[in-house]
Design a protein around this motif. Structure first.
Motif, short mmCIF file in Angstrom:
data_model
loop_
_atom_site.label_atom_id
_atom_site.label_comp_id
_atom_site.label_asym_id
_atom_site.label_seq_id
_atom_site.Cartn_x
_atom_site.Cartn_y
_atom_site.Cartn_z
N ASP A 124 0.82 -1.21 0.00
CA ASP A 124 0.00 0.00 0.00
C ASP A 124 0.85 1.26 0.00
O ASP A 124 0.53 2.24 -0.68
CB ASP A 124 -0.95 0.00 1.20
CG ASP A 124 -2.28 -0.65 0.89
OD1 ASP A 124 -2.80 -0.42 -0.22
OD2 ASP A 124 -2.80 -1.40 1.72
N ALA A 125 1.93 1.26 0.77
CA ALA A 125 2.81 2.43 0.78
C ALA A 125 3.44 2.64 -0.59
O ALA A 125 3.53 3.77 -1.08
CB ALA A 125 3.90 2.25 1.84
N PHE A 126 3.86 1.56 -1.22
CA PHE A 126 4.49 1.67 -2.54
C PHE A 126 3.53 2.27 -3.56
O PHE A 126 3.87 3.24 -4.25
CB PHE A 126 4.97 0.30 -3.01
CG PHE A 126 5.27 0.25 -4.47
CD1 PHE A 126 6.31 0.99 -5.00
CD2 PHE A 126 4.50 -0.53 -5.33
CE1 PHE A 126 6.58 0.95 -6.37
CE2 PHE A 126 4.76 -0.57 -6.68
CZ PHE A 126 5.81 0.17 -7.21
N VAL A 127 2.33 1.70 -3.67
CA VAL A 127 1.43 2.21 -4.71
C VAL A 127 0.93 3.61 -4.37
O VAL A 127 0.71 4.43 -5.27
CB VAL A 127 0.24 1.26 -4.96
CG1 VAL A 127 0.72 -0.08 -5.47
CG2 VAL A 127 -0.62 1.09 -3.72
N PHE A 128 0.76 3.91 -3.09
CA PHE A 128 0.31 5.25 -2.72
C PHE A 128 1.35 6.29 -3.11
O PHE A 128 1.02 7.35 -3.65
CB PHE A 128 0.02 5.33 -1.22
CG PHE A 128 -0.64 6.60 -0.80
CD1 PHE A 128 -2.02 6.73 -0.87
CD2 PHE A 128 0.11 7.69 -0.36
CE1 PHE A 128 -2.64 7.92 -0.49
CE2 PHE A 128 -0.50 8.88 0.02
CZ PHE A 128 -1.88 8.99 -0.06
N LEU A 129 2.61 5.98 -2.83
CA LEU A 129 3.67 6.94 -3.11
C LEU A 129 4.10 6.96 -4.58
O LEU A 129 4.50 8.01 -5.09
CB LEU A 129 4.89 6.62 -2.24
CG LEU A 129 4.70 6.80 -0.73
CD1 LEU A 129 5.91 6.25 0.02
CD2 LEU A 129 4.47 8.27 -0.39
N CYS A 130 4.00 5.82 -5.25
CA CYS A 130 4.59 5.70 -6.58
C CYS A 130 3.59 5.50 -7.71
O CYS A 130 3.97 5.60 -8.89
CB CYS A 130 5.59 4.53 -6.61
SG CYS A 130 6.95 4.70 -5.42
N ALA A 131 2.33 5.21 -7.37
CA ALA A 131 1.37 4.90 -8.44
C ALA A 131 0.11 5.75 -8.36
O ALA A 131 -0.94 5.35 -8.87
CB ALA A 131 1.00 3.42 -8.42
N ALA A 139 8.43 2.99 2.16
CA ALA A 139 8.55 4.44 1.99
C ALA A 139 10.02 4.86 2.01
O ALA A 139 10.43 5.74 1.23
CB ALA A 139 7.78 5.15 3.10
N ALA A 140 10.81 4.25 2.89
CA ALA A 140 12.24 4.57 2.93
C ALA A 140 12.91 4.18 1.62
O ALA A 140 13.75 4.93 1.09
CB ALA A 140 12.90 3.85 4.11
N ALA A 141 12.53 3.02 1.08
CA ALA A 141 13.10 2.61 -0.20
C ALA A 141 12.68 3.57 -1.31
O ALA A 141 13.50 3.92 -2.18
CB ALA A 141 12.65 1.18 -0.53
N ALA A 142 11.41 4.00 -1.29
CA ALA A 142 10.94 4.93 -2.31
C ALA A 142 11.71 6.24 -2.27
O ALA A 142 11.92 6.88 -3.31
CB ALA A 142 9.44 5.18 -2.13
N ARG A 143 12.14 6.61 -1.09
CA ARG A 143 12.87 7.87 -0.95
C ARG A 143 14.35 7.72 -1.29
O ARG A 143 14.92 8.57 -1.99
CB ARG A 143 12.73 8.39 0.48
CG ARG A 143 13.45 9.71 0.72
CD ARG A 143 13.18 10.25 2.11
NE ARG A 143 13.84 11.55 2.30
CZ ARG A 143 13.78 12.24 3.43
NH1 ARG A 143 13.09 11.78 4.46
NH2 ARG A 143 14.41 13.40 3.52
N TRP A 144 14.96 6.64 -0.80
CA TRP A 144 16.40 6.51 -0.91
C TRP A 144 16.86 5.58 -2.04
O TRP A 144 18.01 5.69 -2.50
CB TRP A 144 16.99 6.01 0.41
CG TRP A 144 16.67 6.93 1.55
CD1 TRP A 144 15.81 6.68 2.59
CD2 TRP A 144 17.17 8.24 1.77
NE1 TRP A 144 15.76 7.75 3.44
CE2 TRP A 144 16.58 8.73 2.97
CE3 TRP A 144 18.06 9.07 1.08
CZ2 TRP A 144 16.85 9.99 3.47
CZ3 TRP A 144 18.33 10.33 1.59
CH2 TRP A 144 17.74 10.77 2.77
#
Length: 216
Positions: free
Chosen positions: A26-33, A181-186
């Protein structure tokens, strides 16, 4: 006795991993999709209502609809696989892991370059979350009811032995989301990998203990 304890521990760890996979997905798709959810359909329904009145992001309506339809399709397929076609739990977990892996690969190698691509990515992850929702009666991808029941028991002074595991699953959702979320950022190419690794961990536990107590 040791076998029973081992089986119980295996199930508990698998549920923790699936909860983490849900939070990460959910964090991945919310932040990236496109700021919608793959597994939290209540939240998506709220977003859809807001978009319909013009109070929210009007452009989110197609993405929300894609997530809703895909999740329902995944849950329906999961039900057929488990209850009509007799698939073992490991089969459902493998199907989920394959879908999450496909999404992570497409994202990681840069194949997702347009809005339509992001919607397709969201749909794949939502199907995976729908399948996960059918793995076990114990929820691992929607937690409002879990949290409500826990709060009620604690308020009445009637905690049960399994509440420690319930708290653990709630914490696992947060941890999975935080790692994604940390992976999406870094490290953006690896943002989807957290959910894949967690789902694979649950699959390994189920496969290793397939002669013990099943996950579902």
């Amino acid at each position: 006795m040791s076998s029973s304890l081992s089986s119980t521990g295996r199930v508990a760890w698998a549920l923790l991993l699936l909860s983490a996979a849900s939070g990460a997905a959910d964090a991945f798709v919310f932040l990236c999709a496109g700021q919608v959810f793959a597994g939290v359909m209540t939240g998506n329904l709220v977003l859809l209502g807001a978009a319909a009145t013009g109070a929210g992001d009007e452009g989110s309506a197609p993405r929300v609809c894609a997530a809703l339809v895909s999740y329902v399709a995944g849950a329906g397929c999961g039900a057929l696989m488990a209850r009509r076609w007799g698939w073992p739990v490991a089969g459902l977990l493998l199907a989920e892991a394959v879908l999450l892996g496909a999404a992570a690969t497409a994202w990681g190698v840069g194949l997702v370059t347009s809005g339509a691509d992001r919607t397709g990515l969201l749909a794949v992850v939502a199907v995976a979350m729908g399948i996960q929702g059918m793995v076990r009666v114990t929820p691992t991808n929607y937690f409002t009811g879990t949290l409500t029941s826990l709060a009620g028991r604690l308020a009445l002074g009637r905690p049960v032995r399994d509440d420690i595991e319930v708290v653990g699953r709630l914490a696992a959702v947060v941890a999975g989301a935080a790692m994604a979320a940390a992976a999406a950022r870094w490290w953006p190419p690896g943002a989807a990998s957290v959910a894949v690794l967690a789902a694979l961990g649950a699959l390994v536990l189920e496969t290793a203990g397939r002669r013990g107590q099943p996950l579902g």
